[in-house]
Design an enzyme around this catalytic site. Structure first.
Site, PDB file in Angstrom:
ATOM      1  N   ASP A  57     -15.979 149.031   3.164  1.00 45.19           N
ATOM      2  CA  ASP A  57     -16.444 147.974   4.066  1.00 45.19           C
ATOM      3  C   ASP A  57     -17.644 147.253   3.471  1.00 45.19           C
ATOM      4  OD1 ASP A  57     -14.492 148.733   5.789  1.00 45.19           O
ATOM      5  OD2 ASP A  57     -15.811 149.628   7.286  1.00 45.19           O
ATOM      6  N   TYR A  58     -18.550 148.014   2.874  1.00 48.50           N
ATOM      7  CA  TYR A  58     -19.764 147.414   2.318  1.00 48.50           C
ATOM      8  C   TYR A  58     -19.421 146.454   1.178  1.00 48.50           C
ATOM      9  CZ  TYR A  58     -24.303 146.979   0.019  1.00 48.50           C
ATOM     10  OH  TYR A  58     -25.441 146.486  -0.551  1.00 48.50           O
ATOM     11  N   GLU A  59     -18.483 146.849   0.326  1.00 47.98           N
ATOM     12  CA  GLU A  59     -18.077 145.980  -0.783  1.00 47.98           C
ATOM     13  C   GLU A  59     -17.416 144.707  -0.253  1.00 47.98           C
ATOM     14  OE1 GLU A  59     -17.151 149.216  -4.315  1.00 47.98           O
ATOM     15  OE2 GLU A  59     -15.817 149.124  -2.585  1.00 47.98           O
ATOM     16  N   ASP A  61     -18.034 143.293   2.642  1.00 52.68           N
ATOM     17  CA  ASP A  61     -19.105 142.469   3.210  1.00 52.68           C
ATOM     18  C   ASP A  61     -19.869 141.716   2.129  1.00 52.68           C
ATOM     19  OD1 ASP A  61     -18.466 143.207   5.766  1.00 52.68           O
ATOM     20  OD2 ASP A  61     -20.012 144.739   5.942  1.00 52.68           O
ATOM     21  N   SER A 106     -14.825 137.645  15.302  1.00 47.63           N
ATOM     22  CA  SER A 106     -15.451 138.712  14.528  1.00 47.63           C
ATOM     23  C   SER A 106     -16.944 138.730  14.834  1.00 47.63           C
ATOM     24  CB  SER A 106     -15.230 138.484  13.033  1.00 47.63           C
ATOM     25  OG  SER A 106     -13.864 138.629  12.704  1.00 47.63           O
ATOM     26  N   LEU A 107     -17.695 139.571  14.110  1.00 49.57           N
ATOM     27  CA  LEU A 107     -19.140 139.668  14.307  1.00 49.57           C
ATOM     28  C   LEU A 107     -19.865 139.362  13.009  1.00 49.57           C
ATOM     29  CD1 LEU A 107     -19.415 142.944  16.405  1.00 49.57           C
ATOM     30  CD2 LEU A 107     -20.037 140.667  17.194  1.00 49.57           C
ATOM     31  N   GLU A 138     -24.851 148.961  21.525  1.00 56.14           N
ATOM     32  CA  GLU A 138     -23.778 149.943  21.730  1.00 56.14           C
ATOM     33  C   GLU A 138     -23.102 150.257  20.397  1.00 56.14           C
ATOM     34  OE1 GLU A 138     -21.968 147.567  24.693  1.00 56.14           O
ATOM     35  OE2 GLU A 138     -20.722 146.429  23.289  1.00 56.14           O
ATOM     36  N   ASP A 142     -15.338 152.517  14.779  1.00 56.44           N
ATOM     37  CA  ASP A 142     -14.532 152.300  13.583  1.00 56.44           C
ATOM     38  C   ASP A 142     -13.109 152.757  13.869  1.00 56.44           C
ATOM     39  OD1 ASP A 142     -13.896 151.555  11.039  1.00 56.44           O
ATOM     40  OD2 ASP A 142     -14.728 153.323  10.069  1.00 56.44           O
ATOM     41  N   GLU A 199     -11.469 149.581  21.791  1.00 60.25           N
ATOM     42  CA  GLU A 199     -11.159 150.188  20.491  1.00 60.25           C
ATOM     43  C   GLU A 199     -10.366 151.470  20.709  1.00 60.25           C
ATOM     44  OE1 GLU A 199     -12.396 149.339  16.289  1.00 60.25           O
ATOM     45  OE2 GLU A 199     -12.619 148.290  18.195  1.00 60.25           O
ATOM     46  N   LYS A 347     -24.974 147.173  10.513  1.00 53.63           N
ATOM     47  CA  LYS A 347     -24.093 148.082   9.789  1.00 53.63           C
ATOM     48  C   LYS A 347     -24.900 149.236   9.183  1.00 53.63           C
ATOM     49  CE  LYS A 347     -20.205 147.337   9.038  1.00 53.63           C
ATOM     50  NZ  LYS A 347     -19.465 146.387   8.222  1.00 53.63           N
ATOM     51  N   CYS A 441     -10.585 179.586 -20.638  1.00 51.79           N
ATOM     52  CA  CYS A 441     -11.906 179.332 -20.081  1.00 51.79           C
ATOM     53  C   CYS A 441     -12.657 178.318 -20.956  1.00 51.79           C
ATOM     54  CB  CYS A 441     -12.703 180.631 -19.989  1.00 51.79           C
ATOM     55  SG  CYS A 441     -14.426 180.386 -19.498  1.00 51.79           S
ATOM     56  N   CYS A 444     -15.741 180.571 -22.640  1.00 50.52           N
ATOM     57  CA  CYS A 444     -15.560 181.714 -23.547  1.00 50.52           C
ATOM     58  C   CYS A 444     -14.156 181.821 -24.131  1.00 50.52           C
ATOM     59  CB  CYS A 444     -15.911 183.013 -22.818  1.00 50.52           C
ATOM     60  SG  CYS A 444     -14.735 183.450 -21.504  1.00 50.52           S
TER      61      CYS A 444
END
Length: 705
Positions: A57-59, A61, A106-107, A138, A142, A199, A347, A441, A444
């Site tokens: 979401d951040y990307e 925005d 939208s907001l 409020e 999501d 929602e 946000k 491993c 070793c």
């Protein structure tokens, strides 16, 4: 709609645009605006239609704000079909479109207090108000947006948000969602027809169970509760919607008229009053996370408070919505074609981000477990930069089809632990490589084995250098011998310099050599010497726990410490004698027996005793006799969050002294949860159980006297 090649190109372009500075030349800005519009439309399609986002979401925005900035600077670049001129839409091509009574916008988004102050200044400018304005704050849920229409007190229609003007019809599915009453007494308010916005959500603990069941059935896991909820709205069979166990909250009465068609919303005067009426009519409305704030400073404080408390909320929330409370002022503010001017979303810091998986390293733990560690392109997430993430085990990698070179969606679970939610196979270009689990491993070169009852590959060479190093780190850790100043990085440094090779070396350090190391000096060396001397006096339950015996946890260590006078007595114990102790099962008994069968382990303990490490039962180790009137006699207890008046170890010791039994996780067996500051998901899970007594730190202290 988009080919695999087009999707790959658009995701790559998105990354470039996020990192790219906006140009100064008009021609460059024109090109960037077209590119931004293209990638935004693509990501809206992935998010709203497929419910399978390829960026966080951040990307998204960030991309949106860059396009807004260009269009503000050069209005002539604002195209008729620009994403900023309309609401993102979730209509699929075969959907039955339903016209909303009023447009659903939208907001606008904000990420800090400065944005909120600017919003407040704009509201005052538009309305002419000079004093503090009342705002209703409020949760920004999501989930999947729903629009509900009631006529003559009956639910007659349910729809998704769609493009804001019309949505996808889902009336029958709505009837199977908890929190959506089939009848509501709007007529008592003089309302003949009402359209509500809300929602559809899935509670966090329910979401976990849904994914557990899908894993058992071999089905793909849901990436997050939002995807599961929005997908549930579109199920063709309403009973499949019911199986998603959706809840619904309403957050606005968008339209209300009486029998004569007269508008009725204004009768409520404020947004808060209308929400309370909806609660009285039987709808779910936000509880403690809903507040009317006097002035923007109180708004900011409340938003930041919930940014810290978000994990305690039973449902996913990704921010707070700030609305002018007075409806007459909302009317004065009006709306743009994209968002109402009287509301803004604050946000929270991003919990998810996308990145590229660069390589996988294999880490050997203190008991030989080999854990794959993903190295990704560093990405900021919830306030920190993530570059390494545990992939847990081979089965986890296979179940999510994760490959080197993949674009992956990363999340910080509980804002603490980085976690790969999913890979994005649709973005592959053919250069990606499968993750091949080693057969030897990495430290070793011993052959790895996978016990029948485990999902983890192990190195069984007890002398494996990586295991020895990890055992030293664990031995000195806070919950074990608690050698202050001897953290993991210090132990690794001393080991690389040849100052320590085994646990015993921690008690015969060359402090003269340490003094000469960069960053140390005499004062630091003396402080370390003091910490080591203090560690020698620790009770034997800590010593037992510090030995990294597989499955021997703190609780079992305390039980064993209470049953012997000296740790070395355990070398003569049989398997049966261990299992005679309450709460010591066959697994721990077997591992303890094997540990003391190895001469090297007994020799280690004898060496530690020679250096002065306590081997005898102390007063703290002795079994406690709990009186019948003890405050927490026989009750299970768990602590979460940051305690302010004592540390966690001290609080747990006091709880045990008061008769409590410590647990490590929330379950149906938990009686009491003590909550400190910044409590996380444990609080919300305990609240959802409904049977757990929740105490603050002060209440806990009062009970123990």
């Amino acid at each position: 709609m988009y080919s695999d090649t087009e999707q790959k190109e658009l995701v790559d372009l998105s990354k470039q645009l996020i990192e790219m500075e906006l140009g100064e030349d008009f021609g460059v800005l024109e090109m960037q605006s077209k590119q931004l519009a293209d990638v935004i439309r693509y990501h809206e399609w992935r998010y709203y239609i497929l419910n399978d986002p390829s960026v966080s979401d951040y990307e998204f925005d960030q991309l949106y704000k860059k396009l807004e900035a260009i269009e503000t600077l050069f209005p002539e670049l604002l195209a008729e079909d620009s994403p900023t001129r309309r609401v993102s839409q979730d209509l699929s091509s075969d959907a039955i479109a339903i016209q909303h009574k009023t447009p659903m916008l939208s907001l606008a988004n904000s990420y800090d207090a400065a944005d909120l102050e600017e919003f407040d200044a704009q509201i005052k400018k538009i309305t002419g108000e000079t004093g503090d304005i009342d705002y209703c704050v409020e949760p920004k849920f999501d989930g999947g947006t729903i629009v509900l229409l009631y006529e003559n007190d009956k639910l007659v229609r349910g729809a998704t948000r769609g493009d804001g003007v019309q949505g996808e019809e889902m009336t029958e599915n709505a009837k199977f969602i908890k929190g959506i009453p089939h009848k509501a007494a709007f007529s008592k308010q003089g309302i003949q027809s009402a359209e509500l916005r809300g929602e559809a959500l899935i509670r966090k603990d329910v979401f976990g169970k849904l994914n557990d069941k899908r894993a058992e059935e071999g089905l793909p896991l849901f990436a997050n509760p939002r995807n599961a909820a929005t997908g549930g709205l579109r199920m063709k069979d309403p009973q499949d919607t019911e199986k998603r166990k959706l809840d619904a909250f309403v957050y606005q009465m968008g339209y209300a008229v009486n029998a004569d068609g007269g508008q009725m919303i204004s009768k409520f005067k404020t947004h808060d009053a209308s929400i309370r009426v909806l609660g009285e009519l039987g709808f779910n409305i936000p509880g403690d996370a809903h507040k009317v704030c006097k002035g923007i400073q109180e708004v900011s404080d409340f938003c930041l408070e919930w940014q810290e408390k978000r994990e305690s909320y039973p449902y996913e929330i990704d921010g707070m919505v700030v609305k002018v409370n007075r409806l007459d002022l909302q009317q004065k503010c009006g709306s743009t074609s994209h968002h109402p001017r009287w509301a803004i979303a604050f946000k929270f810091k991003a919990k998810q981000a996308s990145s590229k998986l660069l390589q996988v390293d294999f880490q050997v733990g203190k008991v030989g477990a080999v854990t794959p560690i993903a190295k990704i392109e560093p990405v900021p997430l919830a306030g920190v930069t993530i570059s390494s993430i545990s992939l847990h085990n081979e089965k986890f990698i296979q179940s999510k089809d994760i490959r080197i070179g993949d674009q992956v969606l990363v999340e910080r679970a509980g804002d603490v632990i980085p976690y790969i939610v999913k890979s994005m196979p649709e973005l592959r270009d053919g250069s990606e490589r499968p993750i091949v689990f080693p057969t030897l491993c990495p430290s070793c070169q011993s052959v790895l084995v996978k016990p029948v009852d485990e999902a983890i590959w192990r190195c069984e060479n007890h002398a494996c250098p990586a295991q020895v190093l990890q055992r030293m780190i664990h031995h000195a850790s806070k919950d074990a011998m608690d050698i202050e100043g001897m953290g993991g990085s210090t132990i690794i440094r001393f080991h690389e310099l040849g100052l320590i090779h085994t646990i015993a070396d921690l008690y015969r350090l060359d402090y003269g050599a340490i003094e000469e190391l960069p960053g140390f000096g005499q004062r630091s060396a003396d402080k370390l010497r003091s910490s080591v001397e203090s560690a020698k006096k620790q009770p034997i339950n800590r010593l037992l726990y510090s030995l990294s015996i597989h499955h021997l946890g703190q609780k079992a260590s305390k039980i064993l410490a209470g049953a012997v006078d000296n740790v070395l007595d355990l070398k003569d114990w049989s398997f049966e004698r261990y299992t005679e102790l309450k709460d010591i099962g066959p697994t721990v008994a077997s591992n303890m027996t094997h540990f003391f069968e190895k001469p090297g382990n007994v020799e280690l303990l004898e060496t530690l005793e020679h250096f002065g490490v306590n081997m005898k039962q102390s007063a703290e180790d002795k079994p406690r006799t709990i009186s019948a009137d003890s405050p927490f006699g026989g009750k299970t207890i768990l602590f979460t969050g940051t305690l302010e008046k004592m540390n966690r170890n001290e609080a747990e010791a006091k709880a045990e002294a008061a008769g409590a039994i410590l647990l490590t996780a929330v379950s149906k067996n938990l009686n009491i949860l003590v909550v400190g500051a910044k409590a996380g998901s444990k609080l919300s899970k305990a609240q959802s159980l409904g049977t757990v007594e929740i105490l603050t730190e002060d209440q806990f202290i009062e009970k123990i006297g």
